[in-house]
Design a protein around this motif. Structure first.
Motif, mmCIF file in Angstrom:
data_model
loop_
_atom_site.group_PDB
_atom_site.id
_atom_site.type_symbol
_atom_site.label_atom_id
_atom_site.label_comp_id
_atom_site.label_asym_id
_atom_site.label_seq_id
_atom_site.Cartn_x
_atom_site.Cartn_y
_atom_site.Cartn_z
ATOM 1 N N VAL A 82 0.820 -1.213 0.000
ATOM 2 C CA VAL A 82 0.000 0.000 0.000
ATOM 3 C C VAL A 82 0.857 1.268 0.000
ATOM 4 O O VAL A 82 0.487 2.276 -0.608
ATOM 5 N N VAL A 83 2.007 1.223 0.651
ATOM 6 C CA VAL A 83 2.863 2.424 0.674
ATOM 7 C C VAL A 83 3.280 2.775 -0.759
ATOM 8 O O VAL A 83 3.350 3.946 -1.140
ATOM 9 N N GLY A 84 3.528 1.740 -1.557
ATOM 10 C CA GLY A 84 3.896 1.979 -2.953
ATOM 11 C C GLY A 84 2.768 2.617 -3.742
ATOM 12 O O GLY A 84 2.992 3.490 -4.587
ATOM 13 N N LEU A 99 8.851 6.978 8.519
ATOM 14 C CA LEU A 99 8.979 5.525 8.637
ATOM 15 C C LEU A 99 7.639 4.927 9.018
ATOM 16 O O LEU A 99 6.930 5.475 9.865
ATOM 17 N N ALA A 100 7.312 3.787 8.391
ATOM 18 C CA ALA A 100 6.032 3.134 8.701
ATOM 19 C C ALA A 100 6.086 1.664 8.373
ATOM 20 O O ALA A 100 7.048 1.185 7.786
ATOM 21 N N GLY A 101 5.037 0.976 8.758
ATOM 22 C CA GLY A 101 4.866 -0.415 8.364
ATOM 23 C C GLY A 101 5.070 -1.399 9.488
ATOM 24 O O GLY A 101 4.624 -2.529 9.431
ATOM 25 N N GLU A 102 5.765 -0.994 10.527
ATOM 26 C CA GLU A 102 6.071 -1.883 11.657
ATOM 27 C C GLU A 102 6.536 -0.987 12.800
ATOM 28 O O GLU A 102 6.879 0.178 12.576
ATOM 29 N N ASP A 106 7.562 8.834 12.524
ATOM 30 C CA ASP A 106 6.931 7.519 12.517
ATOM 31 C C ASP A 106 5.469 7.732 12.104
ATOM 32 O O ASP A 106 4.854 8.724 12.489
ATOM 33 N N ASN A 107 4.928 6.833 11.290
ATOM 34 C CA ASN A 107 3.499 6.940 10.992
ATOM 35 C C ASN A 107 2.896 5.556 10.935
ATOM 36 O O ASN A 107 3.466 4.625 10.391
ATOM 37 N N TYR A 108 1.720 5.455 11.551
ATOM 38 C CA TYR A 108 1.040 4.174 11.693
ATOM 39 C C TYR A 108 -0.199 4.147 10.823
ATOM 40 O O TYR A 108 -1.024 5.056 10.908
ATOM 41 N N TRP A 109 -0.298 3.143 9.983
ATOM 42 C CA TRP A 109 -1.517 2.946 9.196
ATOM 43 C C TRP A 109 -1.567 1.542 8.641
ATOM 44 O O TRP A 109 -0.811 0.683 9.086
ATOM 45 N N GLN A 110 -2.470 1.318 7.702
ATOM 46 C CA GLN A 110 -2.723 -0.034 7.213
ATOM 47 C C GLN A 110 -3.115 -0.005 5.742
ATOM 48 O O GLN A 110 -3.532 1.041 5.237
ATOM 49 N N THR A 111 -3.052 -1.166 5.114
ATOM 50 C CA THR A 111 -3.548 -1.289 3.744
ATOM 51 C C THR A 111 -4.979 -0.746 3.688
ATOM 52 O O THR A 111 -5.357 -0.047 2.748
ATOM 53 N N GLU A 112 -5.741 -1.069 4.709
ATOM 54 C CA GLU A 112 -7.149 -0.680 4.738
ATOM 55 C C GLU A 112 -7.330 0.839 4.762
ATOM 56 O O GLU A 112 -8.282 1.362 4.189
ATOM 57 N N SER A 113 -6.446 1.539 5.464
ATOM 58 C CA SER A 113 -6.649 2.991 5.634
ATOM 59 C C SER A 113 -6.111 3.787 4.447
ATOM 60 O O SER A 113 -6.633 4.845 4.128
ATOM 61 N N SER A 121 -12.272 -1.963 13.569
ATOM 62 C CA SER A 121 -11.111 -2.443 14.321
ATOM 63 C C SER A 121 -9.867 -2.444 13.444
ATOM 64 O O SER A 121 -9.897 -2.922 12.303
ATOM 65 N N THR A 122 -8.785 -1.933 14.003
ATOM 66 C CA THR A 122 -7.499 -1.993 13.299
ATOM 67 C C THR A 122 -6.819 -3.331 13.545
ATOM 68 O O THR A 122 -5.831 -3.641 12.902
ATOM 69 N N PHE A 123 -7.312 -4.071 14.549
ATOM 70 C CA PHE A 123 -6.660 -5.315 14.987
ATOM 71 C C PHE A 123 -5.269 -5.054 15.566
ATOM 72 O O PHE A 123 -4.401 -5.912 15.503
ATOM 73 N N ASP A 124 -5.071 -3.860 16.091
ATOM 74 C CA ASP A 124 -3.815 -3.578 16.785
ATOM 75 C C ASP A 124 -4.111 -3.215 18.232
ATOM 76 O O ASP A 124 -5.101 -2.530 18.529
ATOM 77 N N TRP A 125 -3.221 -3.676 19.111
ATOM 78 C CA TRP A 125 -3.272 -3.226 20.502
ATOM 79 C C TRP A 125 -2.592 -1.872 20.598
ATOM 80 O O TRP A 125 -1.627 -1.610 19.873
ATOM 81 N N GLY A 141 1.267 -4.160 18.822
ATOM 82 C CA GLY A 141 1.201 -5.418 18.058
ATOM 83 C C GLY A 141 -0.223 -5.822 17.734
ATOM 84 O O GLY A 141 -1.185 -5.274 18.271
ATOM 85 N N ARG A 142 -0.358 -6.811 16.874
ATOM 86 C CA ARG A 142 -1.653 -7.222 16.353
ATOM 87 C C ARG A 142 -2.431 -8.061 17.363
ATOM 88 O O ARG A 142 -1.857 -8.815 18.134
ATOM 89 N N THR A 143 -3.743 -7.933 17.292
ATOM 90 C CA THR A 143 -4.606 -8.742 18.156
ATOM 91 C C THR A 143 -4.971 -10.047 17.450
ATOM 92 O O THR A 143 -5.578 -10.918 18.041
HETATM 93 O O1 PRX Z 1 0.239 -3.790 12.941
HETATM 94 C C1 PRX Z 1 0.305 -2.548 12.307
HETATM 95 C C2 PRX Z 1 1.626 -2.436 11.549
HETATM 96 O O2 PRX Z 1 1.356 -2.881 10.237
HETATM 97 C C3 PRX Z 1 -0.025 -3.189 10.070
HETATM 98 C C4 PRX Z 1 -0.505 -2.761 8.722
HETATM 99 O O3 PRX Z 1 0.295 -3.305 7.712
HETATM 100 P P1 PRX Z 1 -0.032 -3.011 6.196
HETATM 101 O O4 PRX Z 1 -1.452 -3.327 5.928
HETATM 102 O O5 PRX Z 1 0.992 -3.711 5.378
HETATM 103 O O6 PRX Z 1 0.098 -1.458 6.002
HETATM 104 C C5 PRX Z 1 1.303 -0.770 6.211
HETATM 105 C C6 PRX Z 1 1.095 0.699 5.957
HETATM 106 C C7 PRX Z 1 2.231 1.539 6.476
HETATM 107 C C8 PRX Z 1 -0.709 -2.443 11.193
HETATM 108 O O7 PRX Z 1 -1.957 -3.005 11.512
HETATM 109 N N1 PRX Z 1 2.138 -1.053 11.498
HETATM 110 C C9 PRX Z 1 2.091 -0.211 10.455
HETATM 111 N N2 PRX Z 1 2.711 0.947 10.750
HETATM 112 C C10 PRX Z 1 3.141 0.851 12.025
HETATM 113 C C11 PRX Z 1 2.769 -0.426 12.504
HETATM 114 N N3 PRX Z 1 3.042 -0.807 13.776
HETATM 115 C C12 PRX Z 1 3.696 0.066 14.568
HETATM 116 N N4 PRX Z 1 4.099 1.292 14.151
HETATM 117 C C13 PRX Z 1 3.849 1.733 12.906
HETATM 118 N N5 PRX Z 1 4.252 2.935 12.505
#
Ligand code: PRX
Length: 631
Positions: free
Chosen positions: A286-288, A361-364, A384-391, A477-481, A494-496
């Protein structure tokens, strides 16, 4: 403006807020309704409006910046660098669009893109958007079984592919895997468009496989106008893993996505037209999609598409590109930084990085030592930025374009505008209002523009997978704690669910288990994610062999482990290959037969497994403990 007010307005007056953001893009026809949330949790953003993603990414910049760089393709694998101006990109996208049309693609048809990191992959994405076709990019690292399930779900009319990718100087052929996937799939695409890089010879299926070079020449002067589509028209699907079933096709709209990306480029990534953006991701993720192809181009920036490793020819390669192309914003993943951290730090001071404003930086999870190391080495803000394929775009981060705010180590930041983030107590289902209490990160509907519309062809799965109702409100739900501190900063824990994150690649443990189960000597298997210093997590498989009689012999055990790894490589791809396969005689289960996944993971990570009162056979965990200790 202060960010708290900006955020509050986005939640309390979403129509006014997003109508304003919508001015950042071109509309062919203005929308009638900003947010139609009459059928929750489904939302239609900018209903009645018409636009086109490709127009916003390419055509609208021709007026002011036709001769400026748009796409900069750099391959250290084949030692090539090509800069496409907006004018040239416009021409290439039209050629690709004409090829797709000739092969029968119409508005609403799916086009599956299975390609290495070459410019033609971006042309294909933009060409689809141009003609209203729905692209579905499958990460090039996936193998035939993964690809086949995506072909069956997306039912593409055409697949665009290439002879091969290249990794660390070694050719990685694609066509054989693609042919195998098409054989495995029930759905057969009518045509395959092959980009021949001259890296690997391949067989052509007569009547099905077309040559891109040849067709492109035929359409060299192609003029293919943008197809104006409804704001709600799907622009693409992108498959991602969850706990159950096959990967879900995350479906994205057109207008909302375009507005969301334009807004994020302004408020979060601080991208200005004419500048250069460099995201080191892959177009298969998704980042791509959001931040190699669409986001930077929509903002009128040049975007770098890089094929190669961060350490080849040496660990200075990325920074040399920052210097050469005056990159202002760079986007990568913590794993890549951890790889660089092992190299000579002199590479970081060798180049002029004065153009760079920030590294995103993102993805983990971004661990503190990695964040500190890169912040000091670069002398630049690390966001740092947190998101998901869904968002589709950041949920939690810092929007320095709205108001400069400090980052906190270990936290991606605060909820972004449009996201009404809540922490929910897993057992009571109630909202957590106090600081420092762990809960599930959820988002109150409607999801903001840019987020997934639904699961492709499966509205029921979308509702069932992601949504719950709490006090009459719909929660995603993001499925993340997560936890939130007293300043409102979130920390992701981390993931739930059963999703693991290997080097920023999101994988479903169930898919890996299914693949391993297909080995004739596997009776039962459990795959868990285990903490890893470099990759964040790696997959570890625990297998009960059908015939374990020979496995006391070291060589026989290693052979079976190797065979299982090869099997996963061949079916799913090397990204999904477990780091270890350990053989056990029992798996930890409850008396009712449910796998104690969290306990297994804890023991595999040398942690306390917690409450084990329901376990049927405690020796199963003891065995795992001993095996892990021997490693
Ligand atoms: O668990 C979270 C983790 O990656 C999941 C989403 O992965 P993906 O769908 O491949 O999308 C990545 C988009 C950047 C999330 O549910 N995650 C993503 N970013 C972070 C993260 N965990 C901690 N910190 C982050 N910045």
């Amino acid at each position: 403006m202060n960010f708290a007010d900006f955020h509050r307005r986005s939640i309390e007056q979403p129509d006014a807020f997003w109508a304003e953001q919508a001015q950042l893009i071109d509309w062919h026809k203005p929308f009638d309704t900003v947010c139609d949330y009459s059928r929750p949790p489904f939302v239609h953003w900018f209903a009645g409006g018409q636009t086109n993603l490709c127009h916003n990414a390419v055509d609208r910049h021709l007026k002011d910046r036709a001769d400026q760089n748009a796409l900069i393709w750099v391959s250290t694998e084949v030692d090539k660098e090509i800069c496409y101006s907006f004018r040239e990109l416009h021409a290439e996208v039209q050629r690709m669009a004409a090829c797709l049309i000739e092969l029968g693609v119409k508005k609403g048809d799916r086009v599956l893109i299975y390609m290495p990191m070459i410019a033609e992959a971006a042309f294909a994405m933009l060409a689809c958007a141009r003609i209203g076709a729905i692209h579905s990019v499958v990460f090039g690292g996936f193998a035939s079984v993964s690809l086949a399930s995506r072909i069956d779900n997306a039912t593409p009319v055409v697949i665009v592919s290439a002879d091969a990718g290249s990794r660390s100087g070694k050719v990685v052929p694609y066509k054989g895997l693609l042919d195998e996937a098409i054989t495995l799939a029930a759905h057969k695409p009518a045509r395959v468009l092959m980009v021949d890089r001259g890296l690997a010879p391949f067989a052509r299926v007569a009547g099905r496989d077309a040559d891109y070079g040849e067709l492109r020449r035929k359409h060299i002067d192609a003029r293919v106008p943008c197809e104006w589509v409804d704001a709600t028209h799907p622009s693409y699907t992108l498959y991602t893993s969850g706990t159950t079933g096959t990967p879900k096709g995350v479906q994205r709209d057109t207008g909302g996505y375009c507005v969301a990306l334009a807004a994020s480029m302004k408020h979060i990534f601080l991208g200005q037209p004419g500048e250069t953006y460099f995201s080191t991701s892959d177009i298969g993720w998704v980042v791509g999609h959001s931040y190699i192809v669409y986001g930077p181009l929509i903002a009128g920036m040049a975007t770098i598409m890089y094929e190669g490793l961060p350490t080849r020819p040496d660990a200075g390669i990325w920074w040399s590109l920052v210097e050469k192309y005056k990159v202002t914003a760079m986007f990568s993943a913590p794993t890549a930084v951890r790889v660089l951290k092992k190299q000579d730090p002199a590479y970081l001071s060798k180049y002029d990085l004065s153009s760079l404003r920030a590294l995103f930086l993102a993805g983990e999870p971004l661990d503190e030592p990695t964040a500190k190391w890169i912040a000091e080495a670069l002398g630049k803000p690390i966001i740092d930025n947190y998101w998901q394929t869904e968002s589709g775009w950041p949920i939690l981060t810092i929007a320095n374009g709205v108001e400069k705010a400090p980052s906190k180590f270990g936290s991606p930041g605060v909820p972004m505008y449009g996201y009404n983030v809540k922490l929910i107590n897993e057992s009571t289902g109630e909202e957590i209002r106090a600081a420092d209490e762990k809960g599930v990160v959820m988002i109150e509907g409607p999801l903001p523009p840019g987020c997934m519309q639904t699961v492709w062809q499966d509205d029921a799965r979308f509702v069932k997978t992601y949504w719950t109702e709490l006090a009459g409100k719909q929660l995603y739900s993001t499925f993340d704690w997560g936890v939130r501190d007293a300043d409102g900063y979130y920390f992701i824990l981390g993931r739930t669910d059963d999703v693991i994150n290997v080097a920023g690649h999101r994988l479903g443990t169930r898919e890996i288990e299914e693949s391993i189960s297909s080995h004739p000597n596997v009776a039962e298997v459990a795959v868990v994610g285990v903490a890893d210093n470099l990759k964040g997590q790696v997959a570890m498989a625990f297998v009960i062999a059908k015939d374990a009689s020979g496995l006391t012999d070291n060589a026989a055990r290693l052979k079976l482990e190797g065979d299982i790894m090869k099997l996963v490589d061949g079916q799913l791809g090397a990204v999904a290959r477990p780091a270890r396969v350990l053989f056990v005689s029992a798996l930890p289960k409850t008396r009712s037969g449910k796998l104690l996944r969290r306990a297994l993971q804890a023991v595999a990570e040398n942690r306390d497994p917690g409450d084990l009162t329901t376990i049927e056979d405690p020796s199963a965990l003891q065995q795992v403990k001993e095996l892990v200790a021997q490693k």
